[in-house]
Design an enzyme around this catalytic site. Structure first.
Site, PDB file in Angstrom:
ATOM      1  CG  ASP A 230      51.677  -0.146  11.584  1.00 28.31           C
ATOM      2  OD1 ASP A 230      52.461   1.062  12.115  1.00 28.31           O
ATOM      3  OD2 ASP A 230      51.534  -0.497  10.264  1.00 28.31           O
TER       4      ASP A 230
ATOM      5  CG  LEU B  94      49.680   7.575  13.704  1.00 28.11           C
ATOM      6  CD1 LEU B  94      49.201   7.258  15.035  1.00 28.11           C
ATOM      7  CD2 LEU B  94      51.238   8.808  13.998  1.00 28.11           C
ATOM      8  CG  ASP B  95      48.458   1.257   8.718  1.00 31.90           C
ATOM      9  OD1 ASP B  95      49.507   0.702   8.070  1.00 31.90           O
ATOM     10  OD2 ASP B  95      47.454   0.863   8.339  1.00 31.90           O
TER      11      ASP B  95
ATOM     12  CG  ASP C 235      55.225   8.121  11.621  1.00 30.39           C
ATOM     13  OD1 ASP C 235      55.801   8.920  12.131  1.00 30.39           O
ATOM     14  OD2 ASP C 235      55.564   7.985  11.203  1.00 30.39           O
TER      15      ASP C 235
ATOM     16  CD  GLU D  58      50.413  -2.727   7.749  1.00 29.26           C
ATOM     17  OE1 GLU D  58      50.570  -1.621   8.080  1.00 29.26           O
ATOM     18  OE2 GLU D  58      50.414  -2.833   7.073  1.00 29.26           O
TER      19      GLU D  58
ATOM     20  CD  GLU E 200      54.590  -0.400   9.342  1.00 29.64           C
ATOM     21  OE1 GLU E 200      53.801  -0.412   8.740  1.00 29.64           O
ATOM     22  OE2 GLU E 200      54.785   1.238   9.526  1.00 29.64           O
ATOM     23  CD  GLU E 201      57.543   4.270  12.890  1.00 33.52           C
ATOM     24  OE1 GLU E 201      58.533   4.497  12.788  1.00 33.52           O
ATOM     25  OE2 GLU E 201      57.002   4.140  12.166  1.00 33.52           O
TER      26      GLU E 201
ATOM     27  CG  ASP F   9      63.528  23.340  14.003  1.00 24.19           C
ATOM     28  OD1 ASP F   9      64.626  24.448  14.199  1.00 24.19           O
ATOM     29  OD2 ASP F   9      62.471  22.893  12.907  1.00 24.19           O
TER      30      ASP F   9
HETATM   31  P1  AHM Z   1      52.016   2.194   6.408  1.00 21.95           P
HETATM   32  O1  AHM Z   1      52.383   1.837   7.156  1.00 21.95           O
HETATM   33  O2  AHM Z   1      53.302   3.195   5.913  1.00 21.95           O
HETATM   34  O3  AHM Z   1      50.797   3.391   6.839  1.00 21.95           O
HETATM   35  O4  AHM Z   1      51.262   1.440   4.744  1.00 21.95           O
HETATM   36  C1  AHM Z   1      49.966   0.781   4.898  1.00 21.95           C
HETATM   37  C2  AHM Z   1      49.023   1.701   4.520  1.00 21.95           C
HETATM   38  C3  AHM Z   1      47.808   1.093   4.488  1.00 21.95           C
HETATM   39  O5  AHM Z   1      47.036   1.475   6.009  1.00 21.95           O
HETATM   40  C4  AHM Z   1      46.944   1.156   4.083  1.00 21.95           C
HETATM   41  O6  AHM Z   1      45.877   0.156   3.607  1.00 21.95           O
HETATM   42  C5  AHM Z   1      47.827   0.887   2.811  1.00 21.95           C
HETATM   43  O7  AHM Z   1      49.251   1.521   2.932  1.00 21.95           O
HETATM   44  C6  AHM Z   1      47.671   1.921   1.753  1.00 21.95           C
HETATM   45  O8  AHM Z   1      48.488   2.105   0.372  1.00 21.95           O
HETATM   46  P2  AHM Z   1      48.532   2.239  -0.864  1.00 21.95           P
HETATM   47  O9  AHM Z   1      48.801   4.266  -0.383  1.00 21.95           O
HETATM   48  O10 AHM Z   1      49.249   2.161  -1.760  1.00 21.95           O
HETATM   49  O11 AHM Z   1      47.233   2.502  -1.555  1.00 21.95           O
HETATM   50 MG    MG Z   2      51.498   0.528   8.321  1.00 27.37          MG
END
Ligand code: AHM
Ligand code: MG
Length: 343
Positions: A124, A126-127, A79, A288, A102-103, A73
């Site tokens: 970002d 953890l993208d 991320d 990004e 991004e966070e 928990d």
């Molecule tokens: P996130 O920052 O919430 O992870 O969103 C970015 C991601 C990218 O890595 C990816 O290209 C895209 O969102 C995918 O979006 P979708 O699910 O709309 O295709």
């Molecule tokens: Mg992202």
């Protein structure tokens, strides 16, 4: 392709990130070492995030490696952990004046107790968030600018600069192996993490994107909302013509880092267009699209929002979105022509 592979046991070819950075620095006698230290600290953070990503499915059983608490928990989401780790590894080094992530809704100041420096970094952490729980490739993206504001502690101004001003950009991809790909404006280099020695080793030297590919990468679930021009472009790629490699293959991981990495290696086009529901698409310009655009251009490709070079967009907000079309020069150019109604 000129990718040089790391062959285990071939020590004469061993080039770690540290060595590479030191070598680059020797070519720039004016360098203060600040930038190299920044990249080294980033590589360290990447290794720690990579370790946690590799243990992701075990966290609730064994606890996170860096926390003493083993009760699931209390374990932070991956991320959130990656965000904290990157901030932690970079805020005290003395190379940065400010960060943005991004966070975090607002910019991340460098605490007063730490020295500040001449660079600003956006990232970002953890993208590809929708892929985290599914054990699918995810990544970290970063973009570095020189400070432009007056004081040593940076401001919004330092992280809201046009992409063309980036001094370095890159990503770390946590895939079947962990790879750090970056450019300092002079070629694109890829370093694969050897987990047995804990070092990133040069595995992809001077990456070049093919002039044209035969893969398109887009979320086709949004097709009904696309503009006419882009819909016709994808239909064109799907039509059969053996003289120019059509029909193209479709590949879409849904993690930008993975989709862009494959596009750099194999060529083709990656797109996240604006559409009727989301006119600016989904992807964020500053941490990004810009870093990926810088890499793709330095690898010989092209990156636009459908009509403008992404790197030339003058930003107004650290979290603003932008439509993205990037990849092989010829593929992106053709996409732009379709969007402009020329075909
Ligand atoms: P996130 O920052 O919430 O992870 O969103 C970015 C991601 C990218 O890595 C990816 O290209 C895209 O969102 C995918 O979006 P979708 O699910 O709309 O295709
Ligand atoms: Mg992202």
């Amino acid at each position: 392709m000129s990718h040089r592979s790391y062959i285990p046991g071939d020590e004469t070819r061993l080039m770690t990130i540290q060595r590479y950075i030191a070598q680059e620095e020797r070519m720039h006698p004016e360098a203060t070492g600040e930038f190299s230290t920044l990249l080294r600290n980033l590589a360290l953070a990447a290794k720690i995030v990579s370790r946690e990503v590799r243990r992701a499915g075990l966290v609730n059983i064994l606890g996170r490696a860096t926390t003493t608490n083993v009760s699931g928990d209390d374990v932070k989401k991956l991320d959130v952990f990656a965000n904290a780790m990157i901030i932690n590894a970079l805020e005290s080094g003395g190379q940065l004046c400010v960060m943005a992530s991004e966070e975090n809704e607002t910019v991340i100041p460098i605490p007063e107790e730490f020295p500040c420096g001449k660079y600003a970094m956006l990232f970002d952490p953890l993208d590809g968030s929708s892929n985290i729980e599914a054990n699918v490739t995810i990544g970290t993206v970063f973009s570095i600018f020189r400070r432009v504001s007056g004081g040593c502690r940076g401001t919004d101004e330092d992280v809201v600069q046009p992409g063309i001003k980036q001094v370095a950009a890159g990503y770390i991809m946590y895939g079947s192996s962990t790879i750090m790909v970056f450019t300092t404006g002079n070629g694109v280099q890829g370093f694969t993490l050897d987990p047995t020695i804990g070092s990133f080793l040069l595995s992809h030297e001077n990456m070049r994107i093919p002039k044209k590919g035969n893969i398109y990468s887009v979320n086709e679930g949004n097709r009904l909302f696309w503009d006419e021009g882009f819909r016709r472009y994808i239909e064109y790629l799907q039509a059969s013509d053996s003289t120019d490699g059509r029909p193209y293959k479709s590949r879409y991981v849904g993690s930008m880092v993975a989709d862009v990495h494959r596009t750099i290696l194999y060529g083709g086009i990656f797109a996240y267009p604006g559409d009727r529901q989301n006119p600016q698409g989904k992807l964020r310009l500053m941490y990004e699209a810009n870093p990926m655009a810088f890499l793709v251009e330095k690898a010989g490709g092209r990156a636009t929002d459908g009509s403008r070079r992404i790197l030339e967009i003058v930003p107004t907000d650290v979290h603003q979105r932008v439509p993205v079309f990037l990849g092989s020069f010829e593929d992106v150019t053709l996409a732009e022509e379709f969007i402009a109604g020329k075909h």
